[in-house]
Every structure is written in structure tokens, then in C-alpha cells.
Design a protein around this motif. Structure first.
Motif, PDB file in Angstrom:
ATOM      1  N   TYR A   1       1.632   1.278  -5.973  1.00  0.00           N
ATOM      2  CA  TYR A   1       0.593   1.848  -5.515  1.00  0.00           C
ATOM      3  C   TYR A   1       0.691   3.406  -5.572  1.00  0.00           C
ATOM      4  CZ  TYR A   1      -3.586   1.967  -2.345  1.00  0.00           C
ATOM      5  OH  TYR A   1      -4.882   2.405  -1.856  1.00  0.00           O
ATOM      6  N   ARG A   2       1.730   3.991  -5.189  1.00  0.00           N
ATOM      7  CA  ARG A   2       1.789   5.333  -4.827  1.00  0.00           C
ATOM      8  C   ARG A   2       1.790   6.145  -6.063  1.00  0.00           C
ATOM      9  NH1 ARG A   2       5.768   6.568   0.390  1.00  0.00           N
ATOM     10  NH2 ARG A   2       4.953   8.982  -0.157  1.00  0.00           N
ATOM     11  N   SER A   3       1.867   5.516  -7.117  1.00  0.00           N
ATOM     12  CA  SER A   3       1.576   6.355  -8.427  1.00  0.00           C
ATOM     13  C   SER A   3       0.065   6.169  -8.919  1.00  0.00           C
ATOM     14  CB  SER A   3       2.681   5.586  -9.410  1.00  0.00           C
ATOM     15  OG  SER A   3       1.926   4.425  -9.955  1.00  0.00           O
ATOM     16  N   LEU A   4      -0.490   5.507  -8.277  1.00  0.00           N
ATOM     17  CA  LEU A   4      -2.033   5.354  -8.707  1.00  0.00           C
ATOM     18  C   LEU A   4      -2.818   6.677  -8.416  1.00  0.00           C
ATOM     19  CD1 LEU A   4      -2.521   1.700  -7.597  1.00  0.00           C
ATOM     20  CD2 LEU A   4      -2.176   2.570  -9.926  1.00  0.00           C
ATOM     21  N   SER A   5      -3.624   7.077  -9.109  1.00  0.00           N
ATOM     22  CA  SER A   5      -4.289   8.495  -8.954  1.00  0.00           C
ATOM     23  C   SER A   5      -5.539   8.206  -8.421  1.00  0.00           C
ATOM     24  CB  SER A   5      -4.554   9.229 -10.243  1.00  0.00           C
ATOM     25  OG  SER A   5      -5.473   8.733 -11.250  1.00  0.00           O
ATOM     26  N   ARG A   6      -6.253   7.040  -8.642  1.00  0.00           N
ATOM     27  CA  ARG A   6      -7.403   6.601  -7.869  1.00  0.00           C
ATOM     28  C   ARG A   6      -7.241   5.141  -7.242  1.00  0.00           C
ATOM     29  NH1 ARG A   6     -12.087   7.244 -11.923  1.00  0.00           N
ATOM     30  NH2 ARG A   6     -13.493   7.314 -10.296  1.00  0.00           N
ATOM     31  N   PRO A   7      -6.352   4.939  -6.307  1.00  0.00           N
ATOM     32  CA  PRO A   7      -5.850   3.661  -6.027  1.00  0.00           C
ATOM     33  C   PRO A   7      -6.873   2.742  -5.507  1.00  0.00           C
ATOM     34  CG  PRO A   7      -5.236   5.258  -4.209  1.00  0.00           C
ATOM     35  CD  PRO A   7      -6.094   6.212  -5.371  1.00  0.00           C
ATOM     36  N   LEU A   8      -8.039   3.346  -4.858  1.00  0.00           N
ATOM     37  CA  LEU A   8      -8.847   2.496  -4.306  1.00  0.00           C
ATOM     38  C   LEU A   8      -9.823   1.765  -5.493  1.00  0.00           C
ATOM     39  CD1 LEU A   8     -10.277   4.210  -1.122  1.00  0.00           C
ATOM     40  CD2 LEU A   8      -8.386   2.687  -1.418  1.00  0.00           C
TER      41      LEU A   8
ATOM     42  N   ARG B   1     -10.196  16.475  -5.625  1.00  0.00           N
ATOM     43  CA  ARG B   1     -10.864  15.192  -5.002  1.00  0.00           C
ATOM     44  C   ARG B   1     -10.596  14.967  -3.761  1.00  0.00           C
ATOM     45  NH1 ARG B   1      -9.839  12.084  -9.834  1.00  0.00           N
ATOM     46  NH2 ARG B   1      -7.856  11.016  -8.998  1.00  0.00           N
TER      47      ARG B   1
ATOM     48  N   LEU C   1       0.684  -1.306   0.096  1.00  0.00           N
ATOM     49  CA  LEU C   1       0.062  -0.052  -0.002  1.00  0.00           C
ATOM     50  C   LEU C   1       0.903   1.264   0.218  1.00  0.00           C
ATOM     51  CD1 LEU C   1      -2.922  -0.857   2.194  1.00  0.00           C
ATOM     52  CD2 LEU C   1      -3.008  -0.818   0.071  1.00  0.00           C
ATOM     53  N   GLY C   2       2.233   1.119   0.060  1.00  0.00           N
ATOM     54  CA  GLY C   2       3.094   2.276  -0.039  1.00  0.00           C
ATOM     55  C   GLY C   2       3.153   2.909   1.225  1.00  0.00           C
ATOM     56  N   LEU C   3       2.585   2.260   2.339  1.00  0.00           N
ATOM     57  CA  LEU C   3       2.402   3.061   3.743  1.00  0.00           C
ATOM     58  C   LEU C   3       4.156   2.785   4.180  1.00  0.00           C
ATOM     59  CD1 LEU C   3      -0.690   1.551   5.188  1.00  0.00           C
ATOM     60  CD2 LEU C   3      -0.290   3.902   4.284  1.00  0.00           C
ATOM     61  N   ASP C   4       4.557   1.629   4.085  1.00  0.00           N
ATOM     62  CA  ASP C   4       5.946   1.520   4.484  1.00  0.00           C
ATOM     63  C   ASP C   4       6.909   1.349   3.005  1.00  0.00           C
ATOM     64  OD1 ASP C   4       5.244   1.439   7.036  1.00  0.00           O
ATOM     65  OD2 ASP C   4       5.996  -0.494   7.435  1.00  0.00           O
ATOM     66  N   ALA C   5       7.988   1.993   3.384  1.00  0.00           N
ATOM     67  CA  ALA C   5       8.945   2.044   1.932  1.00  0.00           C
ATOM     68  C   ALA C   5       9.837   0.780   2.175  1.00  0.00           C
ATOM     69  CB  ALA C   5       9.779   3.158   1.827  1.00  0.00           C
TER      70      ALA C   5
ATOM     71  N   ARG D   1       1.798  -1.711 -11.443  1.00  0.00           N
ATOM     72  CA  ARG D   1       2.123  -0.114 -11.258  1.00  0.00           C
ATOM     73  C   ARG D   1       2.384  -0.001  -9.600  1.00  0.00           C
ATOM     74  NH1 ARG D   1      -1.758   4.085 -13.668  1.00  0.00           N
ATOM     75  NH2 ARG D   1      -0.455   5.315 -12.506  1.00  0.00           N
TER      76      ARG D   1
ATOM     77  N   ASP E   1       7.466   5.850   7.346  1.00  0.00           N
ATOM     78  CA  ASP E   1       6.606   4.908   7.178  1.00  0.00           C
ATOM     79  C   ASP E   1       5.681   5.339   7.994  1.00  0.00           C
ATOM     80  OD1 ASP E   1       8.465   3.848   5.520  1.00  0.00           O
ATOM     81  OD2 ASP E   1       8.971   2.213   7.161  1.00  0.00           O
ATOM     82  N   VAL E   2       4.250   5.172   7.977  1.00  0.00           N
ATOM     83  CA  VAL E   2       3.024   5.383   8.857  1.00  0.00           C
ATOM     84  C   VAL E   2       2.413   4.022   9.431  1.00  0.00           C
ATOM     85  CG1 VAL E   2       2.564   7.570   7.903  1.00  0.00           C
ATOM     86  CG2 VAL E   2       1.533   5.454   7.033  1.00  0.00           C
TER      87      VAL E   2
ATOM     88  N   LEU F   1      -4.071   7.709   3.708  1.00  0.00           N
ATOM     89  CA  LEU F   1      -3.000   7.281   2.817  1.00  0.00           C
ATOM     90  C   LEU F   1      -3.132   6.203   1.732  1.00  0.00           C
ATOM     91  CD1 LEU F   1       0.256   8.209   4.916  1.00  0.00           C
ATOM     92  CD2 LEU F   1      -1.088   9.861   3.256  1.00  0.00           C
ATOM     93  N   ALA F   2      -4.051   5.315   2.067  1.00  0.00           N
ATOM     94  CA  ALA F   2      -4.276   4.344   1.174  1.00  0.00           C
ATOM     95  C   ALA F   2      -5.079   4.901   0.220  1.00  0.00           C
ATOM     96  CB  ALA F   2      -5.021   3.147   2.051  1.00  0.00           C
ATOM     97  N   ALA F   3      -5.906   5.686   0.541  1.00  0.00           N
ATOM     98  CA  ALA F   3      -7.113   6.460  -0.199  1.00  0.00           C
ATOM     99  C   ALA F   3      -6.297   7.465  -1.254  1.00  0.00           C
ATOM    100  CB  ALA F   3      -8.165   7.140   0.481  1.00  0.00           C
TER     101      ALA F   3
ATOM    102  N   GLN G   1     -11.863   9.429  -4.215  1.00  0.00           N
ATOM    103  CA  GLN G   1     -11.670   8.822  -5.403  1.00  0.00           C
ATOM    104  C   GLN G   1     -12.559   9.175  -6.554  1.00  0.00           C
ATOM    105  OE1 GLN G   1      -9.347   6.215  -5.114  1.00  0.00           O
ATOM    106  NE2 GLN G   1      -9.109   7.223  -3.277  1.00  0.00           N
TER     107      GLN G   1
ATOM    108  N   PRO H   1      -2.446   8.044  -1.693  1.00  0.00           N
ATOM    109  CA  PRO H   1      -0.894   7.709  -1.441  1.00  0.00           C
ATOM    110  C   PRO H   1       0.001   8.899  -1.919  1.00  0.00           C
ATOM    111  CG  PRO H   1      -1.824   6.625  -3.349  1.00  0.00           C
ATOM    112  CD  PRO H   1      -2.981   7.047  -2.837  1.00  0.00           C
ATOM    113  N   ARG H   2      -0.351  10.081  -2.923  1.00  0.00           N
ATOM    114  CA  ARG H   2       0.659  10.800  -3.054  1.00  0.00           C
ATOM    115  C   ARG H   2       0.337  11.772  -1.863  1.00  0.00           C
ATOM    116  NH1 ARG H   2      -1.334  11.525  -9.506  1.00  0.00           N
ATOM    117  NH2 ARG H   2      -0.383   9.410 -10.053  1.00  0.00           N
ATOM    118  N   ARG H   3       1.391  11.647  -0.789  1.00  0.00           N
ATOM    119  CA  ARG H   3       1.321  12.159   0.368  1.00  0.00           C
ATOM    120  C   ARG H   3       1.432  13.804   0.316  1.00  0.00           C
ATOM    121  NH1 ARG H   3       4.810   8.023   4.274  1.00  0.00           N
ATOM    122  NH2 ARG H   3       3.712   6.172   3.256  1.00  0.00           N
TER     123      ARG H   3
END
Lengths: 309, 525
Positions: free
Chosen positions: A65-72, B6, A48-52, A63, B524-525, B349-351, A101, B353-355
């Protein structure tokens, strides 16, 4: 759908991920099991891009996850059902996620209905039972109608009725063609739910196999022979001659490996050894799992802090 | 950009669906309005019947002014010149050492010299050259304009000369009466053909800050000996007339609050007699063998607010801003730390992710809602507060529409940017109590300390460097170098210019948000 490749991650001196690699395919439920601390949650946070990660990649539909514009709309996830603002209603919780989203409020009502939460939609989520929170989390994961879903320990704290609901739901989602990744530290929770299982231990994958193959491998041609106690030694000798390994596991019981059941029958018959019953061994999923993870658990128990390579 | 829109929508939904946040904002606005509309101050302006109204004369450029002095004058029609020597200048000021009397000494802005003025009406156009108690020779006109001449001291005789030619007035000075130095020429567009020209003496309200919120003050007095008076040009025949302009006891006109003899509407300044210091030489003039000895008290200058001047300003009606600010920074920090505390940050951040975009959206929504809150509260207070104060007998300095707009918009911006700074603290510290404490210590505490207990210099320092510097946007009246005032925060004066003070807060918030964004992007979060 979800491709995890060579993930490595260290927290201080503790190695959380040590080359974690697996794929999650569409149309089936993939169980992600392993003892606590095996790296399941860390892997999901990395996806999910929460941890690197320190090394490796995790891709969703090809792709990061952090590059997705509408990830959900690509991956729905439920990490922690308790992560709610207590004063916000269930509907408003879903509403802000929908807005993030660009989804219409109509989607909120659809997923509320699917999760069976219409009746409590306008109640503050802080008053929800854990089971209701899990349902709300599932509803949130489904908002974007994603082709992939990822749930961390969704059975935790659920009552039997909820577990049945969750199992049916997960199977239904896979049947719709979605890729579903479900983590659990109890293999038994995944029985009758998962089609495929990724077993993790010490930050890496120990086994990546279908449930059917796993059971077969665990049973691995073991045959149990029950016979009168006086004949045990004779039978063992006859079977050894025939090329099998026979171990006395109980008074009047031999566990035979190396020969299929029919060969055992013919060898004993040919040797004139009377026997009462021959059965192929049926391993449980839990046994198979414990077999696979024994090393990992033992390693932790005896040499936990040493992992500094 | 659509992604950002958004996320702004999502953050707005998030914000408005938590009752605590919306209630907190309403409470912030309510406390600002309540402290602005229900003040504890009472005064005497207009509450003692006809004649007790506080009315200040208005100068040719629209400012309220003090115009109280002793005037020895003759009419001059057309062009002409007047020259005089200020042979000696003495004075007296109140003594705060406890005796309650007065002590000798000319106050720095005591003035003695020559003046050309459109009649004796208070607030009319004028130009004057003068020797001051501590600021040398000055050429001043129309109350707000001040030009320095030489640094002559009040103890040494000085020749002064004024020349009128049309609407131009030229000032010169000399140490010996023969060698003259020009100070400058000013233009008085409204000066009629016949002007009153002559000698004047005045000495302003003396005051000094004794602490952040306290000041001592009282009228002072100056006496000048003029000799070698010569005139040239189209002077009308007749003798010199003596008037004490603006003095209720004199002949210069009706009483008013402009000078030290006026009522004390702010209820803040100390002292204040009927006509200057109670003992000693009364205001007026007497002819001597060689000229005049003139005694005066008051000032010809812009009127300033506060303990040294009169009344209060719209800045003080916004005293509740600090309480609203407390609530706003609590909200600013908690909208972030609340997400960390409950793990909701992972859902967010899941919704999104571009922080950095997510953080920008959150800051934008927080900034917008707090801006509107501050704007609305300040608009109510600035619109209705002064009328309520006036109803209570407090004199409130009027502010121009542009100033009112700046104060209102600035108050909204102050709350908004402080909330964003608190948000940055929330991102960096992740823990609500720590972030809230730090935000209050950074934004509210320096203001409260400089308003109350700190020495003036220490308070001014805090209000230059800390985020609380932004309170300067609420200053609604000007400070003038040619008027000694008690220019303290408690009197509505801040050490920095309004937008400069705001820029200090803006810099803090920008730095905080940039650092927060850097950490937020990587951790990280």
C-alpha cells in the motif's frame, strides 16, 4: 485483490498477529470475524501501511500500500468513522481527500449522492450521528472508485435502518465486482451479507471458507431423532450397530452423527424402532462461529498473559 | 512531484476549511498590526510647534549622524599640515549612584584631537585624528569609518598630526614629537579647496543598561589641553575661531537633537540638560599661554537608536510580533496534534502513505500561510507605523528600502519557520498541550525574558542559542563599535546579525523536522 501473507506483529510482550494469512477475492463480500483482540484491526492497519509488521507481507493489487501513488484508487477504507475534524463540513472533508488523489470535486458530489448525504453536505461533520459518520466514511472510501474496499466494524453503533442500508450497500459493491472486506466481532451481523468468511483468533486464521461450506461443516451430518422415551435406548443400540454415534440430548431425543438421514431412517425401520420425527440439524452461523472460536476464547480466558513464546 | 503537488493541494484544503486555523491567522496578523499602529509611546518631536521637529544631520554616506563638538578652527585653502600635542585630557560623567551629580572621569569614547572639515555645517565631510578616553588614538572620517592607531592612554601627552594633500588626509601620531608613526590616509571626495581645520573636543552621551529594559544615561563632558600647535601650508591669515557645533547655546548653528543638549524624543533616556552637565566648565575654548583648553560635549559619529541615542526604530513598531508568534506556533502544533487526537492522522496517511512527502506537504502549506500572514502584517506596520509614531512625537530612525524589505520578509519567515518547528514538535509529541507549551517556551519565552527581566548578558545568550534568535531579522539600525550605545533587544539591537539569528531558528526547525520525519516515517500510527 488483497493478499495477506504470514503477518506477525508484537506489541511488547503481546502477540497481536501470529502468521495471519488470507486472500480477499473480487466480486464478493468477505467477512473478517473473530473475538475482540483477534488481530482484525491490526491486520487492517498493516494492509494500509499504518502499522509495520515484524514479518510477512500485505499486498493490494500486488503492491504494498505504501508504494501506491494514488492509494485510494486501489483500496478504499473506513477504519474509524469518528476520525473527523468536527468543524469541517462533510463536503470539505471529502474534498481534501479528493484533492490528495488528484480527483475532481465532481467525484465528491457523486459519492455524497451515493451515500445519501447531499442534504447535509455543507453541515459540520462534528454534529453527525454515528450512522451519518459511517455513511460519510463509506463515501470517502468510494471517492477513488477503488476495486477493493476494507471496512472495520461498519455496523458498530448503527440503528437497524442503517444496518439494512449498509448490508444492501455492501452487497451492491460486491455485485459491481469489487473485493469487499468487512470486519466484525459478531458473526450474526454478516449473515445474509458475506459470501466468504475469514475467522481470526489469537492473531491467526482459524477458518477461511465460504459461508455455505461453514454452515455445512457445522451441521456436519447431524441428525436429530425424536421418539418415545422407552425406545431411546433400543434406538441407540440399533444405530450404534449401524455404525453411527447416537447421543441422548434430551428426554426422547437422540442426536446422531456418522450416518446420513436416509440411513438413519432405514436402520430404525429395519430394527423395528418406532420414531416420531427425523430432522437434519440446522446450525446457525453464530453456532458455527462459536464452535470455531471456542478454543481461542478459552485460551485467552485461562492463559491470556502467557503468550510469550 | 505531482504526488507532492496533490498533497499540497489537499493540505491547503484541509487548512482553509477549519475556521479556527484561518481565524487564528487573521488574529495573529491583527495583533501585530494593532500593537504596531496603536503604540503607547508619546514624544515631543514636532508637537510643540515650529522648531520642535526632530531632525538629525545626515552624513555624506547617507546615515543620520551626531555632529556636536567644540571646534577651534581656521580656514585652510589647498594643502597644509597641522600638528598639536594633547597634553592632558579630563572629563566628567553623570553619576547614577543617587546623588544626581556627576563624577570625574573621561568616558571611553571622549575625543580630543585634530579635524579637517567641510565648513561648520553639521553632517559635512571630515577626517579627524584623536586621542580617546579609552580606545587609544583613532583616525575617523565621515562618521562611520574608524581606524585604530596606538593604544595611547588619555592621561599621557600625545602628539597628533593631520596633513591635507588634495582630497587625501593623512594622520600621524607620536609619543615625543620627533618620532612619528603613520595611522593611515583617507580620501574625502567631497572636500572643497577651502576647509575648516583645527582642534576639537567632544564627549558622547554616557549610558549604561541597568536591566533588560532600563538604562541610565546622561551627557558627559571632556576637557583637553592642547599645546605645541604648529601649522604649515596655505593657511589663510587670521585668528582661530571657536564654535560649539550643534550646541543650541553655541554659535555653531541651530539647535537639534543630535547631542546631549537636544530634546529627548524617545522618552527613554535619563538626564539631559540644556547644554551638558549643569555645573562645571561650559563647552567652549580658551586660549592659554601655550595653546588652547577646549571643553566639549556631544559626538561626531553615526546616530544610534535607543536609550543612549535618540528615538526608536521600525524594529520597535513590530513589538507585536511575539503575540502573533504565540498564535502561529499554537496553530503549527495543533494542525498536527489535532489529527492525532481525532485519529484523523490515519485517514491522512491512508490517503498519503508516503509519509515524508505528506509531512513535507503539510509543512509547506503551514509555512506558506504563516509566511504570508507575517509578511502582510509586517508590511502594514513598517509602512504606516513610523508615520503614526512620528505623529505622536516619537523620532523614528528611517531605514533603507532594503532594510525595510528584510525586516518585512524576515518577520514573515520568522513566523513561518517557527510554525514549522512547532509542527515538528507536534509530530514528535503528538499531544497538543505539550507541543504548544514546548513551542512557546522555545520561541517566544526567550525573547520576552530578554526584553524584560533578564540581565543583559543572559538575555543575549538566550538570543544567540534559542530559536528566538531569529528576532534579529527585525533589527533595522546598525550598531557601531565606535559608539557606546545601549545595544539591548529592548532598544532594537540583537546579539546576532539578522540572517545569522534567522539561521539559528532555521537550524532548529531543520533539525526538528528531520527528527520528526525520521520518527514519523517509522512509527505506527
Amino acid at each position: 485483490m488483497i493478499v495477506v501473507n504470514g503477518l506477525r506483529k508484537r506489541f511488547g510482550s503481546h502477540t497481536a498477529l501470529d502468521g495471519m494469512t488470507f486472500n480477499v477475492e473480487p466480486g464478493q463480500v468477505t467477512g473478517f470475524v473473530g473475538p475482540n483482540g483477534a488481530g482484525k484491526s491490526t491486520t487492517m492497519r498493516v494492509i494500509l501501511g499504518l502499522d509495520a509488521p515484524d514479518a510477512g507481507t500485505a499486498l493490494v493489487g500486488g503492491r504494498p500500500y505504501r508504494s501506491l501513488s494514488r492509494p485510494l484508487c486501489h483500496l478504499g477504507s473506513l477504519l474509524d468513522a469518528g476520525a473527523l475534524q468536527p468543524g469541517r463540513t462533510a463536503r470539505n472533508h471529502l474534498l481534501w481527500i479528493a484533492h490528495s488523489q488528484g480527483l475532481p470535486a465532481r467525484r465528491v458530489d457523486e459519492v455524497l449522492e451515493r451515500a445519501g448525504l447531499q442534504a447535509v453536505a455543507r453541515r459540520a461533520a462534528g454534529g453527525f450521528s454515528l450512522g451519518m459518520r459511517q455513511r460519510l466514511g463509506i463515501a470517502a472510501a468510494l471517492l477513488g472508485d477503488p476495486p477493493a474496499l476494507m471496512l472495520d466494524e461498519p455496523f458498530n453503533g448503527m440503528d437497524p435502518e442503517g444496518i439494512v442500508w449498509m448490508r444492501q450497500h455492501l452487497r451492491g459493491l460486491a455485485a459491481e465486482g469489487r473485493a469487499v472486506l468487512v470486519s466484525s466481532h459478531l458473526m450474526s451481523e454478516l449473515q445474509d451479507t458475506a459470501d466468504h468468511v475469514v475467522v481470526a483468533g489469537r492473531g491467526r486464521v482459524i477458518a477461511d471458507t465460504s459461508i455455505a461450506a461453514l454452515l455445512q461443516a457445522a451441521a456436519a451430518g447431524r441428525v436429530t431423532v425424536r421418539l418415545g422415551a422407552p425406545f431411546v435406548d433400543v434406538a441407540a443400540g440399533v444405530l450404534a450397530t449401524a455404525g453411527a454415534t447416537a447421543v441422548r440430548t434430551d428426554e426422547g431425543t437422540l442426536t446422531v452423527t456418522g450416518l446420513p438421514a436416509e440411513a438413519v431412517v432405514s436402520a430404525l425401520t429395519g430394527g423395528g424402532v418406532p420414531f416420531a420425527e427425523i430432522s437434519t440439524h440446522r446450525a446457525t452461523l453464530e453456532e458455527a462461529y462459536l464452535e470455531l472460536t471456542r478454543d481461542a476464547v478459552e485460551f485467552r480466558a485461562t492463559a491470556g498473559p502467557q503468550v510469550t513464546r | 512531484m505531482r504526488g507532492f503537488a496533490r498533497l499540497v493541494h489537499a493540505e491547503w484544503t484541509k487548512f482553509r476549511t477549519v475556521r479556527g486555523w484561518t481565524v487564528g491567522l487573521v488574529a495573529a496578523a491583527a495583533v501585530i498590526v494593532a500593537l504596531g499602529l496603536f503604540p503607547g509611546m508619546e514624544g515631543t518631536c514636532g508637537t510643540r510647534g515650529t522648531g520642535s521637529e526632530c531632525v538629525l544631520p545626515v552624513g555624506p554616506e547617507g546615515q543620520e549622524v551626531s555632529d556636536t563638538f567644540t571646534f577651534v578652527h581656521r580656514p585652510l585653502t589647498g594643502d597644509g599640515t597641522i600638528t598639536v600635542r594633547v597634553a592632558a585630557m579630563t572629563g566628567a560623567r553623570p553619576d547614577f549612584s543617587g546623588t544626581g551629580g556627576e563624577r570625574e572621569g573621561v568616558v571611553p569614547w571622549a575625543k580630543a584631537g585634530l579635524i579637517v572639515k567641510d565648513g561648520t555645517r553639521r553632517g559635512s565631510t571630515y577626517a579627524a585624528v584623536m586621542l580617546t578616553g579609552g580606545h587609544g588614538v583613532r583616525l575617523q572620517h565621515d562618521y562611520v569609518h574608524d581606524r585604530a592607531g596606538s593604544a595611547a592612554t588619555a592621561g599621557v601627552p600625545r602628539w597628533l598630526r593631520l596633513t591635507r594633500a588634495g582630497d587625501r588626509v593623512t594622520a600621524l601620531e607620536s609619543a615625543d614629537g620627533t618620532s612619528w608613526t603613520g595611522i593611515g590616509t583617507v580620501r574625502l571626495t567631497g572636500l572643497p579647496a577651502t576647509a575648516e581645520v583645527g582642534l576639537f573636543v567632544t564627549s558622547p552621551q554616557f549610558s549604561e543598561a541597568t536591566g533588560a529594559a532600563s538604562a541610565s544615561g546622561g551627557p558627559s563632558r571632556a576637557t583637553a589641553e592642547f599645546d605645541q600647535l604648529t601649522t604649515g601650508g596655505a593657511w589663510q591669515p587670521g585668528g582661530w575661531t571657536v564654535d560649539t557645533i550643534g550646541d543650541p547655546g553655541g554659535t555653531g548653528g541651530p539647535g537639534g537633537p543630535g547631542g546631549p543638549g537636544g530634546p529627548d524624543p524617545g522618552g527613554q533616556s535619563g538626564g539631559g540638560g540644556e547644554r551638558g552637565p549643569a555645573d562645571g566648565r561650559p563647552n567652549g575654548a580658551e586660549q592659554t599661554e601655550s595653546g588652547f583648553t577646549v571643553t566639549g560635549s556631544g559626538d561626531i559619529a553615526p546616530a544610534v537608536a535607543g536609550a543612549a541615542g535618540l528615538g526608536t526604530t521600525i524594529s520597535q513598531t513590530l513589538i507585536g510580533t511575539f503575540a502573533g508568534l504565540v498564535l502561529v506556533v499554537v496553530i503549527g502544533a495543533m494542525v498536527m496534534t489535532g489529527e492525532y487526537r481525532r485519529g484523523l492522522i490515519r485517514t491522512s496517511l491512508a490517503a498519503a502513505p508516503r509519509r515524508l512527502t505528506a509531512l513535507a506537504a503539510k509543512a509547506s502549506v503551514l509555512g506558506a500561510v504563516t509566511f504570508v500572514t507575517g509578511l502582510a502584517a509586517a508590511a502594514v506596520v513598517v509602512t504606516f507605523g513610523p508615520d503614526i509614531l512620528r505623529g505622536n512625537g516619537i523620532y523614528v530612525h528611517p531605514a533603507s528600502a532594503a532594510t525595510q524589505l528584510r525586516v518585512i520578509v524576515g518577520t514573515g519567515a520568522l513566523l513561518a519557520v517557527a510554525a514549522v518547528l512547532a509542527l515538528a514538535f507536534g509530530v514528535l509529541l503528538r499531544r497538543g498541550t505539550v507541543a504548544v507549551t514546548l513551542a512557546i517556551v522555545a520561541t517566544v519565552l526567550p525573547y520576552l525574558l530578554s526584553m524584560t527581566v533578564l540581565p543583559v548578558a543572559a538575555g543575549a545568550w538566550l538570543l544567540r542559542v534559542t530559536p528566538a534568535a531569529a528576532f534579529a531579522v527585525q533589527q533595522s539600525t546598525l550598531r557601531y563599535p565606535q559608539v557606546d550605545g545601549v545595544y539591548t533587544p529592548a532598544n532594537g539591537f540583537f546579539p546576532l546579525e539578522p540572517w545569522a539569528g534567522f539561521a539559528v531558528l532555521l537550524a532548529w526547525a531543520a533539525a526538528g523536522l528531520a527528527f520528526a520525519g525520521y520518527r514519523f516515517h517509522r512509527k505506527d500510527v
